[in-house]
Structures are given as C-alpha cells and as structure tokens.
Design a protein around this motif. Structure first.
Motif, PDB file in Angstrom:
ATOM      1  N   GLU A 138       0.797  -1.233   0.000  1.00  0.00           N
ATOM      2  CA  GLU A 138       0.000   0.000   0.000  1.00  0.00           C
ATOM      3  C   GLU A 138       0.824   1.274   0.000  1.00  0.00           C
ATOM      4  OE1 GLU A 138      -2.302  -3.388   1.483  1.00  0.00           O
ATOM      5  OE2 GLU A 138      -0.395  -2.529   2.116  1.00  0.00           O
ATOM      6  N   TYR A 189      -4.319   8.754  -3.449  1.00  0.00           N
ATOM      7  CA  TYR A 189      -5.717   8.352  -3.298  1.00  0.00           C
ATOM      8  C   TYR A 189      -6.653   9.556  -3.149  1.00  0.00           C
ATOM      9  CZ  TYR A 189      -4.966   9.171   1.734  1.00  0.00           C
ATOM     10  OH  TYR A 189      -4.686   9.733   2.951  1.00  0.00           O
ATOM     11  N   GLU A 195      -5.967   3.398   1.928  1.00  0.00           N
ATOM     12  CA  GLU A 195      -5.964   2.021   2.423  1.00  0.00           C
ATOM     13  C   GLU A 195      -5.085   1.912   3.662  1.00  0.00           C
ATOM     14  OE1 GLU A 195      -6.143  -1.460  -0.423  1.00  0.00           O
ATOM     15  OE2 GLU A 195      -5.170   0.055  -1.655  1.00  0.00           O
ATOM     16  N   GLU A 199      -4.336  -3.651   4.862  1.00  0.00           N
ATOM     17  CA  GLU A 199      -5.771  -3.605   5.150  1.00  0.00           C
ATOM     18  C   GLU A 199      -6.057  -4.138   6.553  1.00  0.00           C
ATOM     19  OE1 GLU A 199      -7.806  -5.670   2.041  1.00  0.00           O
ATOM     20  OE2 GLU A 199      -7.363  -4.144   0.548  1.00  0.00           O
TER      21      GLU A 199
END
Length: 502
Positions: A138, A189, A195, A199
């Motif tokens: 991420e 994002y 994120e 996660e």
C-alpha cells in the motif's frame, strides 16, 4: 470420511528465533532472514482427536524458503489450540500478503487444509539521510529523527566467540520519545482515508516494526554476526533526550547466547513499544489526521507526515498501564494543497495484566522435573487462555546455563486442561543433564525462573480493516525484565520464582 476438524483460525505470526520474541502484530520482515512461521492450530470439534499430524504444505511466495517439519500429537483435546512453528528463510521474500497452506489429519478423518495470509514487509536504512523505510504493497513509511532515552551503562556484551574473538556490543535498549513519520501512499488516493497497511493495522505498527527490528539487529549483531539480517539495518540511535537514561539489566553470566539474547530481545521490544502506546490503539495520528483534514473535491493525497513527541509519565513496565503525554502534528499534501491538524493528549498502555501468578515446586530431586504453572489475569478479572498468549519460561541453572521452555494451555503433556487459563511447561532434568555436563555445570542448587508472555492478535480473517486495526498483538503483558529510569533502583530483572534441586 469427513475432514479433520482442525483449523488455523487466526493469522499466523512471526517469531525471531535468536531472541524468541514475537515481532509486532506478528508481521514478518525480510530484514531478518531467519524467522519462524508460528500459529495456533485448533481442534474445532467437541471431541478429542487422536494421532494428529500437522504440517505446513506451501507458501505463496517462492522467495520464502520453509524447512519442512511434521508435528505429531497422540491426542489433542476438544477445543484445544496447539502452538506449532516452522523455520523459514525470508531473505528473498517480497513485501505483501502471501498465502500459507497448512494441513492436519487425525484418525478417522481425511486431511483438512487451512489457508491463511501472512503479512510481509521490507525494512531498510539509508545512512545518507538517516532514515528508515518500510515497504508494503500500500505504500512506504519513512521513519526519521528518532529521539530516544539511551541506556545508562554503556553496552550489552554477549561475550566471546568460540574462537576467542570478542563480539560487537549492543548499546540498547532505547526507549523512543519522538519521531517523524512520512507516509507515501501507492497510489495517491482520493477522499479522506487511504488504504490501511495490509488492510489491517495502523501505520504506527509499521513504525513499531522498524524500532523492534533495529533492536533485534543490534542484539543479533552483538551475538551472532552477519548472515542473519540485512547489513543495511542500523541497531542504534543517535538523537537522545537529555537528562534521562534507562536502567536495564544485562544478562546474567552463563549461557549468554541462549538466555541472554532472549532477555535482551524482550527489553528491546518493551522499550520500542513506548512509540505504539504514545500513538494510541484506537486510531493512530495518520487516521485521525486524515479524519480532521478532508481534501477538496478531485484532490489526490500524495503524502502524509506526522511529527510526534511524548514524555513518559511512568516507567514503561510491561503489562502495566503506564502513561505518556504526547503532542503530534499531522500534515496532508494533496494535488491541490496542504492541510494540517494538531493534538495534545495523554495516552495509556492498554496491554496490561492485573496479576501474574507463577507456581513452581519448592524442591526437586535430580533427575526429576522442573515445572511452572502460570496464570495471567486481565483488569476485568478474566484470565488469558489458550491461544490468547505466546508465552515461555527461562530456567536458569545455578551456574548460569539457560533452558527455554514454551508455556502452553493446550491440555497436552505437562498441562492438565486445555484453555483453562493455566499455562504450563516443564524441564526434565534427565534431558538437561548432558548440556549441563558439557558446560561443566551441576544441576544442584537454586534454579531461577523467569516467565514472559506476549499477547496474540486474534482478530478473525475478514474483519473490516478499521475494526481489525484496533487490535494489535505482540505486546509483552508479563516479563521478568523491566526498564527503569532510576539508576539508584535495584536491577529490574527479577525471577518470579525459584526451585531448589537436591
């Protein structure tokens, strides 16, 4: 026939084999080449299972090389969870969430497969910028400007190598009191929140991993040397808080490599956890900063920065609700502008035990058995039980040799009943005598008993990320070694019990 009712119900976790400590939240990192893939394997039925075999079948990342091992159990009680682990080499592992396949089979059943994800990160250190970075799918977290409370008495020394060469000292443990965290999301994002790492955990867990890995690398470098970790990782910190020093016991003379590495590793984890306590379990500064700085329509977040500084109002004792006074600022950089948010607050360690009981025999006749029964009580008066903890005991022989023994609550071997909150382990002196003899030591005299326990993240797979992130594992809730700030106090490495062998 039906499938064997055995399953790995929660995420497997990483154990570093030299120090025997669990990494924060069980996350694996390829800066440490040698790790153990550990899990609690549970009999999910209402009946005992017999002649059970358990093995790790495969890992989804070919860069992770597992040493094959099959575990056999004559009996696993109904509802019991057994701790199993496999040695693995993570040197060429890729950051990500590879799948791991486990297989179990019991008499009267066919084989049953459980597939679970593990979390793998990659930590490195840039000597030029004095910055640690940890890479995950991420994004990348960069840790810099780490201020620490330094150790008072110079260095921890692991003695000499077999050829007489002196080992490199470790100068820890270091208690962090501030840092700068920069998060670079991949990709940039839209909206308020990006994120979560894997996660699952908060960003602060990644920072905690960096600190613990730095501590472990320093310890391993002092005792074992190169070839077991990435050479680019640094194990010391230069920016120190003035006027405060830690007082942490050095391992007692004797079998330093077996017991001393564990003592040092526990101290390194306990010290590092101060960062996680200061930055809150419920939601860390990144998430709260995002919440307070929603970007404008169409903007993409390209970077985030947290600067945090805290003061420990109490000594960072494992399992105690010690307090920190923290100030942090958050900065969000988007394609349209820069947003800021600041907080000043007090945070308290919530990974605590109200009482730890350690029961041992007063006297054992050689070659009998040394045993330990331990209970760990939460503040709400309930007991940790079964797979709630990863726990072990160090038996220290009268002349210094250490023996590490797992403590389990699985109703097998020394343990009377599964999941009753009594963690049990034993050392048969008949099996220990050859090692004692080899070291020129005797079993007779006073044996010291040191008990350690880390909480395990038991969040079920599939839990929504924001909910899952609020549970963090790997904190020591019981420890025989503690970190004090007063050099006038007695050494805080204390045996919880002793056994006389006659």
């Amino acid at each position: 026939m039906s499938a064997t009712p055995m399953a790995v119900q929660t995420r497997p976790f990483a154990i570093e084999p030299f120090t025997n400590v669990m990494l924060p939240d069980g996350i694996f990192d390829n800066a440490l080449y040698k790790l153990r893939i550990a899990c609690h394997y549970t009999n999910t039925s209402g009946s005992d299972l017999t002649n059970v075999t358990v093995y790790l079948e495969s890992v989804g990342d070919p860069g992770i090389v597992v040493t094959g091992q099959t575990y056999t159990f004559a009996r696993i009680p109904a509802g019991a969870s057994v701790l199993v682990s496999w040695a693995a080499d993570f040197q060429h592992a890729s950051p990500g969430k590879p799948l791991v396949s486990f297989v179990a089979r019991a008499d009267g059943f066919t084989s049953a497969r459980t597939i679970r994800q593990i979390f793998v990160s990659q930590t490195r250190y840039d000597e030029t910028t004095k910055t640690y970075s940890i890479q995950i799918p991420e994004g990348r977290l960069e840790l810099s400007k780490v201020t620490v409370v330094p150790p008072a008495k110079g260095e921890w020394w692991a003695g000499e190598k077999p050829d007489g060469e002196k080992r490199k000292p470790w100068h820890g443990p270091y208690v962090p009191t501030g840092c700068t965290l920069v998060w670079v999301p991949n990709p940039a994002y839209p909206g308020t929140h990006g994120e979560l790492p894997f996660e699952d955990p908060w960003w602060k867990v990644l920072a905690l991993i960096i600190l613990v890995i730095a501590a472990i690398v320093g310890i391993i470098a002092a005792a074992v040397g190169a070839g077991t970790f990435h050479v680019g990782i640094k194990g010391e910190f230069e920016e120190t808080d003035p006027g405060v020093v830690t007082e942490c016991c050095k391992p007692a003379p004797g079998d330093v490599l077996k017991g001393g590495l564990t003592v040092a590793g526990v101290a390194g984890v306990i010290a590092s956890v101060a960062l996680a306590v200061a930055l809150s379990d419920e939601a860390d500064p990144h998430w709260r900063g995002q919440e307070a700085t929603p970007p404008g329509p169409g903007e993409l977040t390209v970077g985030e920065r947290v600067e945090a500084h805290w003061k420990l109002l109490d000594e960072p004792y494992a399992g105690k609700p010690y307090r920190t006074e923290v100030r942090w600022s958050y900065e969000r950089t988007t394609t349209g502008g820069v947003y800021h948010h600041q907080v000043a607050e007090e945070q308290t360690n919530i990974h605590v035990t109200d009482e730890v009981k350690v029961v041992t025999p007063d006297t054992v006749t050689s070659p009998g058995t040394l045993w330990v029964r331990s209970t760990f009580t939460r503040p709400d008066s309930t007991l940790f039980s079964g797979p709630d903890l990863y726990t072990f005991v160090l038996f220290r022989a009268p002349q210094g040799l250490y023996f590490l023994v797992p403590l389990t609550d699985d109703g097998i071997g020394f343990d009377d009943s599964a999941s009753d909150g009594v963690y049990t382990g034993g050392l048969r002196l008949r099996e220990a005598l050859p090692e004692l003899k080899k070291a020129g030591q005797s079993p007779y005299g006073i044996w010291k008993v040191y008990v350690f326990a880390q909480d395990v993240n038991r969040v079920a797979p599939g839990t929504p990320p924001q909910i899952a992130a609020q549970t963090i594992g790997g904190f020591f809730v019981a420890s025989a070694v503690q970190i004090a700030f007063d050099p006038n106090l007695p050494c805080p490495l204390e045996a919880q019990s002793s056994i006389k062998v006659v």
